[in-house]
Design an enzyme around this catalytic site. Sequence first.
Site, PDB file in Angstrom:
ATOM      1  N   ASN A 167       0.629  -1.253  -0.006  1.00  0.00           N
ATOM      2  CA  ASN A 167       0.397   0.421  -0.048  1.00  0.00           C
ATOM      3  C   ASN A 167       0.837   1.045   0.109  1.00  0.00           C
ATOM      4  OD1 ASN A 167       0.823   0.002   2.743  1.00  0.00           O
ATOM      5  ND2 ASN A 167      -1.242   0.023   3.691  1.00  0.00           N
ATOM      6  N   GLU A 266       4.849  -3.580  12.166  1.00  0.00           N
ATOM      7  CA  GLU A 266       4.203  -2.706  12.150  1.00  0.00           C
ATOM      8  C   GLU A 266       2.770  -3.724  11.402  1.00  0.00           C
ATOM      9  OE1 GLU A 266       4.116   0.429  13.169  1.00  0.00           O
ATOM     10  OE2 GLU A 266       6.063   0.357  13.638  1.00  0.00           O
ATOM     11  N   CYS A 300      -3.547   2.007   6.693  1.00  0.00           N
ATOM     12  CA  CYS A 300      -3.441   1.535   8.056  1.00  0.00           C
ATOM     13  C   CYS A 300      -4.245   2.462   9.156  1.00  0.00           C
ATOM     14  CB  CYS A 300      -2.051   1.214   8.624  1.00  0.00           C
ATOM     15  SG  CYS A 300      -0.360   2.123   8.449  1.00  0.00           S
ATOM     16  N   GLU A 478       8.453   2.922  14.687  1.00  0.00           N
ATOM     17  CA  GLU A 478       9.501   3.484  12.951  1.00  0.00           C
ATOM     18  C   GLU A 478       9.809   4.734  13.154  1.00  0.00           C
ATOM     19  OE1 GLU A 478       8.107   1.242  10.089  1.00  0.00           O
ATOM     20  OE2 GLU A 478       9.417  -0.024  10.307  1.00  0.00           O
TER      21      GLU A 478
HETATM   22  P1  NAP Z   1      -0.044  -8.808   4.112  1.00  0.00           P
HETATM   23  O1  NAP Z   1      -0.541  -9.893   3.564  1.00  0.00           O
HETATM   24  O2  NAP Z   1       0.386  -9.041   5.351  1.00  0.00           O
HETATM   25  O3  NAP Z   1       1.282  -8.962   3.316  1.00  0.00           O
HETATM   26  C1  NAP Z   1       2.066  -8.274   3.570  1.00  0.00           C
HETATM   27  C2  NAP Z   1       3.936  -8.930   3.575  1.00  0.00           C
HETATM   28  O4  NAP Z   1       4.071  -9.699   4.475  1.00  0.00           O
HETATM   29  C3  NAP Z   1       4.350  -8.862   1.847  1.00  0.00           C
HETATM   30  O5  NAP Z   1       5.423  -8.442   1.311  1.00  0.00           O
HETATM   31  C4  NAP Z   1       3.317 -10.202   2.042  1.00  0.00           C
HETATM   32  O6  NAP Z   1       3.245 -10.433   0.512  1.00  0.00           O
HETATM   33  C5  NAP Z   1       4.197 -10.848   2.551  1.00  0.00           C
HETATM   34  N1  NAP Z   1       3.714 -12.471   3.274  1.00  0.00           N
HETATM   35  C6  NAP Z   1       2.318 -12.442   3.714  1.00  0.00           C
HETATM   36  N2  NAP Z   1       2.601 -13.906   4.093  1.00  0.00           N
HETATM   37  C7  NAP Z   1       3.758 -14.221   3.923  1.00  0.00           C
HETATM   38  C8  NAP Z   1       4.616 -14.797   4.676  1.00  0.00           C
HETATM   39  N3  NAP Z   1       3.646 -16.487   5.086  1.00  0.00           N
HETATM   40  N4  NAP Z   1       5.556 -15.096   4.879  1.00  0.00           N
HETATM   41  C9  NAP Z   1       6.379 -14.590   4.746  1.00  0.00           C
HETATM   42  N5  NAP Z   1       5.813 -13.141   4.132  1.00  0.00           N
HETATM   43  C10 NAP Z   1       4.094 -12.984   4.394  1.00  0.00           C
HETATM   44  O7  NAP Z   1      -0.317  -7.741   3.936  1.00  0.00           O
HETATM   45  P2  NAP Z   1      -0.790  -6.503   3.153  1.00  0.00           P
HETATM   46  O8  NAP Z   1      -2.457  -7.161   2.769  1.00  0.00           O
HETATM   47  O9  NAP Z   1       0.079  -6.284   2.084  1.00  0.00           O
HETATM   48  O10 NAP Z   1      -1.072  -4.971   3.123  1.00  0.00           O
HETATM   49  C11 NAP Z   1      -2.064  -4.699   4.026  1.00  0.00           C
HETATM   50  C12 NAP Z   1      -1.514  -4.852   5.612  1.00  0.00           C
HETATM   51  O11 NAP Z   1      -0.996  -3.878   6.445  1.00  0.00           O
HETATM   52  C13 NAP Z   1      -3.229  -3.734   6.244  1.00  0.00           C
HETATM   53  O12 NAP Z   1      -3.141  -4.645   7.529  1.00  0.00           O
HETATM   54  C14 NAP Z   1      -2.493  -2.522   6.531  1.00  0.00           C
HETATM   55  O13 NAP Z   1      -3.076  -1.865   8.145  1.00  0.00           O
HETATM   56  C15 NAP Z   1      -0.876  -3.027   7.361  1.00  0.00           C
HETATM   57  N6  NAP Z   1       0.158  -2.121   7.344  1.00  0.00           N
HETATM   58  C16 NAP Z   1       0.461  -1.990   8.617  1.00  0.00           C
HETATM   59  C17 NAP Z   1       1.201  -0.413   8.629  1.00  0.00           C
HETATM   60  C18 NAP Z   1       1.736   0.131   9.949  1.00  0.00           C
HETATM   61  O14 NAP Z   1       2.568   0.938   9.754  1.00  0.00           O
HETATM   62  N7  NAP Z   1       1.561  -0.481  10.891  1.00  0.00           N
HETATM   63  C19 NAP Z   1       1.341   0.339   7.768  1.00  0.00           C
HETATM   64  C20 NAP Z   1       1.161   0.181   5.917  1.00  0.00           C
HETATM   65  C21 NAP Z   1       0.412  -1.022   6.294  1.00  0.00           C
HETATM   66  P3  NAP Z   1       2.704 -11.093  -0.794  1.00  0.00           P
HETATM   67  O15 NAP Z   1       2.500  -9.449  -1.233  1.00  0.00           O
HETATM   68  O16 NAP Z   1       3.645 -11.923  -1.526  1.00  0.00           O
HETATM   69  O17 NAP Z   1       1.776 -11.353  -0.226  1.00  0.00           O
END
Ligand code: NAP
Length: 497
Positions: A167, A266, A300, A478
């Site tokens: 994102n 995060e 987020c 961060e």
């Molecule tokens: P996600 O599905 O958890 O994926 C995040 C990252 O993890 C991606 O690079 C993903 O790869 C990887 N991943 C997924 N499954 C994995 C596994 N089993 N082993 C290792 N890596 C794995 O989250 P998203 O949909 O990309 O992002 C949205 C989420 O991020 C929301 O919940 C949002 O609130 C949160 N977010 C939090 C912050 C913060 O600073 N707190 C900032 C931005 C976003 P793939 O892309 O290949 O699936």
Amino acid sequence: MARVLFTPVFQSVKNMSADSTIAPMLINGEWLSTHAGFPVVNPANGEQLALVSDGTADEALSAVDAAHAAFASWSVTTCHHRSAILYRAWELMLARKAELADLMTREQGKPLRAATNEVQYAADFLLWFAEEAKRMYGESIPSARGDQRFIVHHHPVGVVAAITPWNYPVSMITRKVAPALAAGCTVVLKPAEATPLCAVEVFRILEEAGVPAGVINLVTTASPAPVGKVFCEDERIKKLTFTGSTPVGRKLSAEAAPSLKRVSMELGGHAPFIVYPDADPVHAAKGAALVKFLNTGQACICPNRIFVHRNIATEFVETLASRVSKMKAGDGRGEGIAIGPLVNEAALHKVDKQVADARDKGAEIVCGGQPLTDGNLAQGHFYAPTVLTGVREDMLIYREETFGPVAPVVVFDDEDDVIAMANDTHYGLAAYVYTNNLSTAMRAFEQLRFGIIGINDINPTSASAPFGGMNHSGLGREGAREGLLEYLETKLGGFSI
Ligand code: NAP
């Protein structure tokens, strides 16, 4: 003529693949492509932008080998040297702001202006940690014993594994890599499958800025689990830093636990946005419209429950709905576009399901409320910017992170109850409060269990301010001074003289 990003990458790489159109990974200073690539598409129109190297556990291990070997020399460079490299990276990123923003809009979908702002935010971390690198101060602590002296030094933790989401595909990388490099750590990073091209360009900038071979390594993949397993289990990796969803963060934390590596998480959010009766409802509604629909609701820190006092609810909802219904959806490179596509079909389905559930349980759809499929919009994953009223706690949207363009409004009567309602979630990332009463503001700031609280402010984020959540929204911070400490060990020396 403006450089077209992600095409020139291929001209300078030592391609291992027969197919030189597969975007490469960076391992030990070499740009390498795998023989097969996975497609990256523009979420606004489904157009394939590129094929990208599909790394496996083997490439992840090679990257860890390289980062481990490079740590010996990088960790003993002076902080002034590392600072100078980060300054150069900052300058390069700003010089390429327009091209990077254009690439981000095509790859991730956010409107060009928002993408430009994100590149600036990403560059801010390079600048901030170029400066912080030189402030890795130690301490001298007085002892109770006359013959004893205590000194405290900080040392880089070691090899860092980083996993980032789609994102914010540029800033989520610099928010991790800049402090890691400043501290003297080496890095292996896996970006999201949906946005690897932005990651390639960030790594090209870091390489051009002078980061030596092996110090930063990039592994792209469409199969994250095996790469994540290497990151979690390899004993040479001393820290795992992850930004993404709470379920994946929880899983990775558990996988990393046996090797007792440090973890920073995060994770997701479910931000409350509280508008007290003394607040200006028009001003608050304008703020809500801006922060809720940031990145089409895919941030987020986006509000997910908007609590408005009954006395001002009508004016607030009218202003919000009037602003939201004018938001134009489309390809983020178009004129006046405020709402880009959702990342994929699953995201569209999740948003639609939450809206249908709320409607079926009695919520009113004031505007929006359905996918957008007219004309070119049918090629992407678009959802109409939506305002819901009459939202109650038994609705999915009251409990789950939406990650889409839906503003759910809950009317409240009692000022004490609203804090309890806002805190009634496992998440604890961002919260927002609108009030003109100083005591109300201070009470809310103290009582809300969230890591980031905007008081009459919809953008309480900056490279210089600590970003992070409580409870299921994560561990660690961060940015800011704290962001550097996440990559440092504390070493105490006790000297008897
Ligand atoms: P996600 O599905 O958890 O994926 C995040 C990252 O993890 C991606 O690079 C993903 O790869 C990887 N991943 C997924 N499954 C994995 C596994 N089993 N082993 C290792 N890596 C794995 O989250 P998203 O949909 O990309 O992002 C949205 C989420 O991020 C929301 O919940 C949002 O609130 C949160 N977010 C939090 C912050 C913060 O600073 N707190 C900032 C931005 C976003 P793939 O892309 O290949 O699936």
